[in-house]
Design a protein around this motif. Structure first.
Motif, PDB file in Angstrom:
ATOM      1  N   ARG A   1      43.726  43.307  43.583  1.00 30.57           N
ATOM      2  CA  ARG A   1      43.131  43.018  42.277  1.00 30.57           C
ATOM      3  C   ARG A   1      41.739  43.635  42.179  1.00 30.57           C
ATOM      4  O   ARG A   1      40.979  43.588  43.142  1.00 30.57           O
ATOM      5  N   GLU A   2      41.449  44.206  41.038  1.00 29.38           N
ATOM      6  CA  GLU A   2      40.116  44.755  40.751  1.00 29.38           C
ATOM      7  C   GLU A   2      39.631  44.157  39.445  1.00 29.38           C
ATOM      8  O   GLU A   2      40.291  44.283  38.411  1.00 29.38           O
ATOM      9  N   ARG A   3      38.478  43.502  39.491  1.00 33.54           N
ATOM     10  CA  ARG A   3      37.930  42.855  38.299  1.00 33.54           C
ATOM     11  C   ARG A   3      37.223  43.877  37.420  1.00 33.54           C
ATOM     12  O   ARG A   3      36.421  44.679  37.885  1.00 33.54           O
TER      13      ARG A   3
ATOM     14  N   ALA B   1      38.208  34.173  30.407  1.00 32.33           N
ATOM     15  CA  ALA B   1      39.625  34.371  30.094  1.00 32.33           C
ATOM     16  C   ALA B   1      40.102  35.602  30.862  1.00 32.33           C
ATOM     17  O   ALA B   1      39.527  36.686  30.727  1.00 32.33           O
ATOM     18  N   VAL B   2      41.131  35.420  31.678  1.00 34.26           N
ATOM     19  CA  VAL B   2      41.602  36.482  32.569  1.00 34.26           C
ATOM     20  C   VAL B   2      43.015  36.891  32.167  1.00 34.26           C
ATOM     21  O   VAL B   2      43.909  36.044  32.056  1.00 34.26           O
ATOM     22  N   THR B   3      43.210  38.142  31.903  1.00 35.99           N
ATOM     23  CA  THR B   3      44.541  38.717  31.700  1.00 35.99           C
ATOM     24  C   THR B   3      44.725  39.842  32.714  1.00 35.99           C
ATOM     25  O   THR B   3      43.749  40.444  33.172  1.00 35.99           O
ATOM     26  N   GLU B   4      45.987  40.105  33.059  1.00 35.60           N
ATOM     27  CA  GLU B   4      46.263  41.108  34.076  1.00 35.60           C
ATOM     28  C   GLU B   4      47.124  42.228  33.494  1.00 35.60           C
ATOM     29  O   GLU B   4      48.043  41.981  32.707  1.00 35.60           O
TER      30      GLU B   4
END
Length: 249
Positions: free
Chosen positions: A31-33, A58-61
Motif C-alpha cells: 500500500r502507498e498512501r 476517508a480512505v478508498t483504494e
C-alpha cells in the motif's frame, strides 16, 4: 413483531442475498498512501468561519499497475598494480566478474526474458504485437530479437525443465496422448504448405500434479510416440491413429 403459527414443518432458511459491490483488493499487495488535504483557505468552518480541526480521513483504494523500463548499467571495476606499472614489463589488469547471465551477449535481463515469455506463451501474444508494446514504451526491440530470446531461453533453460517433467511423466501409470496437424510458415528446407505434427501428452486425471507436454515433429516419417515415450511400460490412452498402435510394450 408477527409470530407465525407452528406448522410442525422444519424451519426454512431464508434466502441470503449476495453481497454487492466489488471485491476488496488483496491484502498482500503493498500500500502507498496518497494524501489529499484542503487548502489552508478552505479549513475555516463554512458556518461560523472558525478554524476546523481534522477529525478523521476517508480512505478508498485503487489498483495501480505501472510498468517501467530501465537500463541496468553493469559496472565492472578494473584493478592494476602501480608497482608493476613502474618496474615490470607487463602490468596485469584484473576486472571484477559478473554473475552468469541467462543469455550471454543479450541486452535482456532475466526479468525481461520472463516478461516476454509470459506474454508469448501464457497470454498468447504474437511477437509482432509484443514488439509494438515495447515500441510504445519507447524501447525498440525487433521481432527478430524477441525470437532469439524465445529460442535462447528454451534451449538454455526451459529444455532442462522439460526433460525433468518428461521423466516424471514417463513414471506415471497412465498417459493420455493425442496429435494434431500444425503449419509452420518458415522452416528450413520445407515449404510453408507442408504439414507438421504436434504431439500432446498428459498424465492421468488422478495425478496430484498434472503434467502436459507437447512434442513437435515435422512429419510422420518416424514412430513419434515411441521416440518420445522411449521404454515406457504403462498404459497409453489415445485415439485410433495407426502410429499409436506401433508402440512396443
Amino acid at each position: 413483531v408477527v409470530v407465525l403459527p407452528d406448522t410442525g414443518l422444519p424451519a426454512s432458511e431464508g434466502a441470503t442475498g449476495k453481497k454487492r459491490g466489488r471485491k476488496a483488493l488483496p491484502e498482500n499487495l503493498p500500500r502507498e498512501r496518497v494524501e489529499y488535504d484542503l487548502p489552508d483557505d478552505q479549513k475555516a468552518c463554512p458556518c461560523c468561519r472558525h478554524q476546523m480541526h481534522r477529525m478523521g480521513e476517508a480512505v478508498t483504494e485503487q489498483l495501480h499497475i505501472e510498468v517501467k523500463a530501465k537500463v541496468l548499467q553493469n559496472v565492472r571495476f578494473k584493478y592494476a598494480c602501480r608497482h608493476c606499472d613502474r618496474t615490470g614489463i607487463n602490468t596485469p589488469v584484473v576486472t571484477a566478474p559478473m554473475p552468469a547471465q541467462p543469455l550471454p551477449g543479450s541486452i535482456a535481463t532475466a526479468s525481461t526474458l520472463a516478461f516476454a515469455l509470459v506474454h508469448k506463451y501464457v497470454d498468447g501474444t504474437p511477437l509482432y504485437r509484443l514488439a509494438q508494446a515495447f515500441e510504445r514504451a519507447g524501447v525498440p526491440v525487433s521481432r527478430g530479437a524477441l525470437g532469439h530470446w524465445m529460442i535462447g531461453s528454451s534451449e538454455k533453460h526451459l529444455a532442462r525443465i522439460y526433460d525433468v517433467l518428461k521423466l516424471r511423466l514417463r513414471s506415471q501409470p497412465l498417459i493420455h496422448g493425442d496429435e494434431t496437424t500444425v503449419q509452420v510458415l518458415k522452416e528450413m528446407d520445407r515449404e510453408a504448405t507442408s504439414t507438421s505434427y504436434m504431439w500432446a501428452y498428459r498424465s492421468g486425471h488422478d495425478s496430484d500434479e498434472p503434467i502436459v507436454l507437447l512434442d513437435y515433429q515435422p512429419g510422420r516419417g518416424q514412430i513419434h510416440p515411441q521416440t518420445f515415450l522411449g521404454d515406457y511400460r504403462g498404459i497409453v490412452m489415445s485415439d485410433g491413429y495407426s502410429a499409436w498402435r506401433t508402440l512396443e510394450g
